[in-house]
Every structure is written in structure tokens, then in C-alpha cells.
Design a protein around this motif. Structure first.
Motif, mmCIF file in Angstrom:
data_model
loop_
_atom_site.group_PDB
_atom_site.id
_atom_site.type_symbol
_atom_site.label_atom_id
_atom_site.label_comp_id
_atom_site.label_asym_id
_atom_site.label_seq_id
_atom_site.Cartn_x
_atom_site.Cartn_y
_atom_site.Cartn_z
ATOM 1 N N ARG A 182 0.893 -1.098 0.005
ATOM 2 C CA ARG A 182 0.193 0.084 0.066
ATOM 3 C C ARG A 182 0.861 1.322 0.015
ATOM 4 O O ARG A 182 1.827 1.100 0.288
ATOM 5 N N GLN A 183 0.340 2.400 -0.468
ATOM 6 C CA GLN A 183 1.165 3.681 -0.372
ATOM 7 C C GLN A 183 0.604 4.555 0.896
ATOM 8 O O GLN A 183 -0.723 4.503 1.024
ATOM 9 N N VAL A 184 1.780 4.971 1.661
ATOM 10 C CA VAL A 184 0.968 5.699 2.836
ATOM 11 C C VAL A 184 2.034 7.082 2.617
ATOM 12 O O VAL A 184 3.298 6.972 2.370
ATOM 13 N N PRO A 185 1.384 8.226 2.918
ATOM 14 C CA PRO A 185 1.960 9.513 2.777
ATOM 15 C C PRO A 185 2.524 9.624 4.350
ATOM 16 O O PRO A 185 2.212 9.159 5.152
ATOM 17 N N TYR A 186 3.714 10.544 4.251
ATOM 18 C CA TYR A 186 4.188 10.917 5.367
ATOM 19 C C TYR A 186 4.285 12.709 5.427
ATOM 20 O O TYR A 186 4.488 13.233 4.495
ATOM 21 N N GLY A 187 4.479 13.197 6.556
ATOM 22 C CA GLY A 187 4.403 14.599 6.859
ATOM 23 C C GLY A 187 5.607 15.525 6.948
ATOM 24 O O GLY A 187 6.594 14.749 6.576
ATOM 25 N N SER A 188 5.641 16.487 6.853
ATOM 26 C CA SER A 188 6.864 17.433 6.908
ATOM 27 C C SER A 188 7.861 17.120 8.282
ATOM 28 O O SER A 188 9.049 17.216 8.085
ATOM 29 N N LYS A 189 7.331 16.695 9.385
ATOM 30 C CA LYS A 189 8.414 16.465 10.394
ATOM 31 C C LYS A 189 9.065 15.129 10.180
ATOM 32 O O LYS A 189 10.375 14.842 10.333
ATOM 33 N N ALA A 190 8.407 14.148 9.464
ATOM 34 C CA ALA A 190 8.906 13.001 9.222
ATOM 35 C C ALA A 190 10.055 13.321 7.985
ATOM 36 O O ALA A 190 10.991 12.563 8.132
ATOM 37 N N ALA A 191 9.652 13.826 7.213
ATOM 38 C CA ALA A 191 10.642 14.407 6.070
ATOM 39 C C ALA A 191 11.907 15.146 6.632
ATOM 40 O O ALA A 191 12.950 14.864 6.042
ATOM 41 N N ALA A 192 11.734 16.081 7.716
ATOM 42 C CA ALA A 192 12.747 16.595 8.167
ATOM 43 C C ALA A 192 13.546 15.610 8.908
ATOM 44 O O ALA A 192 15.013 15.641 8.934
ATOM 45 N N ALA A 193 12.930 14.688 9.588
ATOM 46 C CA ALA A 193 13.857 13.629 10.376
ATOM 47 C C ALA A 193 14.603 12.719 9.565
ATOM 48 O O ALA A 193 15.646 12.366 9.775
ATOM 49 N N LEU A 194 13.961 12.346 8.277
ATOM 50 C CA LEU A 194 14.466 11.587 7.455
ATOM 51 C C LEU A 194 15.795 12.358 6.823
ATOM 52 O O LEU A 194 16.685 11.644 6.658
ATOM 53 N N GLU A 195 15.578 13.487 6.739
ATOM 54 C CA GLU A 195 16.604 14.186 5.857
ATOM 55 C C GLU A 195 18.008 14.320 6.902
ATOM 56 O O GLU A 195 19.041 13.910 6.290
ATOM 57 N N LYS A 196 17.851 14.551 8.023
ATOM 58 C CA LYS A 196 18.985 14.431 9.078
ATOM 59 C C LYS A 196 19.577 13.150 9.317
ATOM 60 O O LYS A 196 20.631 13.027 9.469
ATOM 61 N N TYR A 197 18.638 12.157 9.122
ATOM 62 C CA TYR A 197 18.958 10.803 9.399
ATOM 63 C C TYR A 197 19.972 10.316 8.425
ATOM 64 O O TYR A 197 20.846 9.422 8.617
ATOM 65 N N LEU A 198 19.365 10.764 7.142
ATOM 66 C CA LEU A 198 20.127 9.743 5.948
ATOM 67 C C LEU A 198 21.441 10.433 5.801
ATOM 68 O O LEU A 198 22.288 9.683 5.250
ATOM 69 N N VAL A 199 21.743 11.660 6.220
ATOM 70 C CA VAL A 199 22.940 12.059 6.239
ATOM 71 C C VAL A 199 23.960 11.382 7.165
ATOM 72 O O VAL A 199 25.417 11.016 6.944
ATOM 73 N N LYS A 200 23.569 10.858 8.318
ATOM 74 C CA LYS A 200 24.420 9.830 9.097
ATOM 75 C C LYS A 200 24.253 8.578 9.044
ATOM 76 O O LYS A 200 24.684 7.838 10.187
ATOM 77 N N ARG A 201 23.408 7.939 8.350
ATOM 78 C CA ARG A 201 23.131 6.732 8.295
ATOM 79 C C ARG A 201 24.114 6.066 8.197
ATOM 80 O O ARG A 201 24.924 6.101 7.120
ATOM 81 N N ALA A 202 24.792 5.074 8.961
ATOM 82 C CA ALA A 202 25.886 4.182 8.951
ATOM 83 C C ALA A 202 25.666 2.531 8.640
ATOM 84 O O ALA A 202 25.667 1.940 9.307
ATOM 85 N N ALA A 203 25.276 2.554 7.167
ATOM 86 C CA ALA A 203 24.793 1.201 6.816
ATOM 87 C C ALA A 203 26.108 0.488 6.082
ATOM 88 O O ALA A 203 27.131 1.014 5.612
ATOM 89 N N GLY A 204 25.976 -0.987 5.954
ATOM 90 C CA GLY A 204 27.024 -1.706 5.212
ATOM 91 C C GLY A 204 26.973 -1.452 3.820
ATOM 92 O O GLY A 204 26.021 -0.928 3.381
ATOM 93 N N PRO A 205 27.991 -1.781 3.051
ATOM 94 C CA PRO A 205 28.170 -1.378 1.825
ATOM 95 C C PRO A 205 26.795 -1.865 0.863
ATOM 96 O O PRO A 205 26.461 -1.135 -0.059
ATOM 97 N N LYS A 206 26.146 -2.973 0.941
ATOM 98 C CA LYS A 206 25.117 -3.262 0.196
ATOM 99 C C LYS A 206 23.756 -3.301 1.211
ATOM 100 O O LYS A 206 22.806 -3.840 0.395
ATOM 101 N N GLU A 207 23.740 -2.653 2.062
ATOM 102 C CA GLU A 207 22.663 -2.810 3.004
ATOM 103 C C GLU A 207 21.650 -1.795 2.584
ATOM 104 O O GLU A 207 21.886 -0.580 2.184
ATOM 105 N N ARG A 208 20.260 -2.217 2.240
ATOM 106 C CA ARG A 208 19.253 -1.092 1.506
ATOM 107 C C ARG A 208 18.276 -0.899 2.679
ATOM 108 O O ARG A 208 17.420 -0.043 2.505
#
Length: 305
Positions: A182-208
Motif C-alpha cells: 500500500r502507499q502511505v504518505p508522510y508529513g513534514s516532520k517525518a521528512a525533516a527527520a529523514l533528511e537529518k538521519y540519511l546524512v548520518k546513516r551508517a549502513a553496510g556497503p550493500k545494505e538497503r
């Protein structure tokens, strides 16, 4: 040798090929192994599946009650056995799905315990404040924003991959029960949190995976539950609050603010509207509490002073 054990192995393998969730596979494996053990007395082989009749299944259900299991657990175990017999019918092992002839125990109707909007916002704002020395505060905030802001199940959240997000349009592709999407929308607060997190996301080389643990691998359901429990205990003083409480809050608060019940059904991924309708009971309970507090006809007579 009885065909019951091999049939269970074949059925579990079939579930795996059908991309059943890890949660479903784990529960069905446990439930069906216990079913096999019940019909495997010491020193004897279990009966052939065709020899397991309604009477034997009722005795098995009785043993579950004797163990003190909840009705919800018993219903789940019976559902697993019914699915197994359905599979064995397709394979020609049995002629009838005997498990369907056994009456399903009636589950008690429970109104979900839902934190108020004020309580929920206090919790999420407390996570955002970053007052605790946590190793991944940005990830933790994303977890809460998506649980409350999108009403996701914990298994759906931990199963999210980066490619499931349309960051421009703010939509998420969510894989729910039975791998239904299913498709679920998300709001501005979640978008801001995602933007900050993705900069610091420390995942393995092939981890999606969107959410990762300290090893850079996918954050498990158990790990996510632990994060929710930590913040609930530290901020709200209530360690009993769990991820599904935030899903309940999402639905109830939407309904209280005038959202259409059918729309909420789609957002939650419920197959049946009746499942969503339990949130109307929560809203009615809240409404009656307001009435009891505020309406003159509901207030107890006060003696003259």
C-alpha cells in the motif's frame, strides 16, 4: 513413518517461497512444531494426517486451554493448523480440512488502550529533544515519526528499504500482512527527520534497509521494540507502551479529527473495515468521558453550600 512431520516441513518451505514475513514464518514454525509434539507421544509415531479428526483437534485445543494460553494465542495456533490442512488438501495428503470443522474460540472484544494526542506528542517531542546519550538519535526519531506519523506496524517499519521512499512526493511503499503493498504518505516532520538521519546513516556497503543497527545491518523488530520501550520509560514513565500503541494512536487521532473511516482503513492496510471500526469504539469512549465531565445532566447532584 507418519506424513505429518514432512508435511509441516513442506508447508513451511512453501510459506518461505511465498515470501511470507519472517514474523509469520517464526510463529507458524513454533505453532506447528508444538502441534506435532502434541501428537507424538514418547516412543510412538504421530498419526497420519488423515487420522486426525475433529475429536482429536478438540482435545488438542483443550490442552492449549489447560496450559493457560490466551484466546488470541489459541486462535493463532488454530489458524496455523487450518492453513497446514489446506496445504495438505492441495497435496492430496488429506481429503478434508478437518481443522475448519472445529469452532474458532471467540475472542474478547477489547477497546485498545490509546495514548492521547498530548501524551503521544510529548513522547515524540521528547525523542526529538535529544536529551539522552543515545548512539543513533536521528534514527530513533525517524522510527517514532514513522510509527506515529504513518501508523506502521513494527514489522512494516523494520522491513522498509530506501527504494520504498518517494522523497519528492513524500510517499512510502509499505509491505503489510500477506506481502500486500500500500502507499502511505508522510508529513513534514517525518521528512525533516529523514533528511537529518540519511546524512548520518551508517549502513553496510550493500545494505538497503532504511533503519540500521550499530553493525550497519537492518534493525530488527526486537531492536525497534527496545528503542520504543527505552524512550517510553524515560519520557513517559510507562514501559508498557509498545510500537502498536503508536499505530492505535495514529488511527484514533485521525478519526477524532474527522478523517473518513474508509481512508483510515486504507492507510492502516486493514483487509476488513470491521478491524478499523474498533477505533470508533475508542472515540466513543473518549466522547462519553467528555460528556460525563461536562454535561449538566451527567454531573452528580452537588449539595447546596
Amino acid at each position: 513413518m507418519s506424513e505429518l512431520g514432512p508435511a509441516i516441513d513442506s508447508y513451511l518451505a512453501e510459506l518461505g517461497r511465498q515470501n511470507a514475513s519472517a514474523h509469520t514464518l517464526r510463529n507458524y514454525r513454533i505453532d506447528l512444531r508444538e502441534f506435532l509434539e502434541y501428537f507424538s507421544p514418547p516412543g510412538a509415531q504421530p498419526p497420519s494426517p488423515a487420522m486426525i479428526g475433529v475429536l482429536q483437534l478438540r482435545e488438542w485445543l483443550g490442552s492449549l486451554y489447560d496450559r493457560g494460553l490466551s484466546v488470541i494465542s489459541i486462535r493463532r495456533k488454530l489458524a496455523a493448523v487450518r492453513s497446514l490442512f489446506k496445504f495438505m488438501m492441495r497435496q492430496g495428503t488429506v481429503q478434508t480440512n478437518t481443522a475448519r470443522l472445529v469452532r474458532t474460540p471467540k475472542a474478547p472484544k477489547r477497546v485498545p488502550i490509546v495514548p492521547t494526542a498530548e501524551q503521544t506528542n510529548k513522547l515524540v517531542d521528547g525523542v526529538a529533544a535529544g536529551r539522552f546519550e543515545r548512539p543513533h538519535p536521528e534514527r530513533d526519531l525517524v522510527l517514532f515519526e514513522l510509527l506515529y506519523g504513518c501508523g506502521l506496524r513494527i514489522s512494516e517499519l523494520s522491513g522498509l528499504n530506501l527504494e520504498d521512499f518517494d522523497f519528492g512526493e513524500r510517499w512510502i511503499r509499505v509491505r503489510g500482512k500477506g506481502r500486500k503493498e500500500r502507499q502511505v504518505p508522510y508529513g513534514s516532520k517525518a521528512a525533516a527527520a529523514l533528511e537529518k538521519y540519511l546524512v548520518k546513516r551508517a549502513a553496510g556497503p550493500k545494505e538497503r534497509a532504511l533503519l540500521v543497527n550499530h553493525r550497519g545491518a537492518r534493525l530488527s523488530d526486537r531492536g525497534a521494540r527496545g528503542i520504543v520501550s527505552f524512550y517510553a520509560r524515560m519520557i513517559s514513565g510507562d514501559a508498557s507502551l509498545h510500537p502498536h500503541s503508536l499505530r492505535h494512536a495514529y488511527a484514533t487521532h485521525l478519526l477524532s479529527d474527522g478523517a473518513d473511516l474508509r481512508a483510515i482503513q486504507e492507510l492502516l492496510g486493514h483487509a476488513r473495515l470491521a478491524t478499523t471500526q474498533k477505533y470508533t469504539q475508542v472515540s466513543l469512549t473518549d466522547l462519553m468521558a467528555v460528556y460525563d465531565r461536562a454535561h449538566p445532566k451527567a454531573r452528580k447532584h452537588r449539595p447546596a453550600t
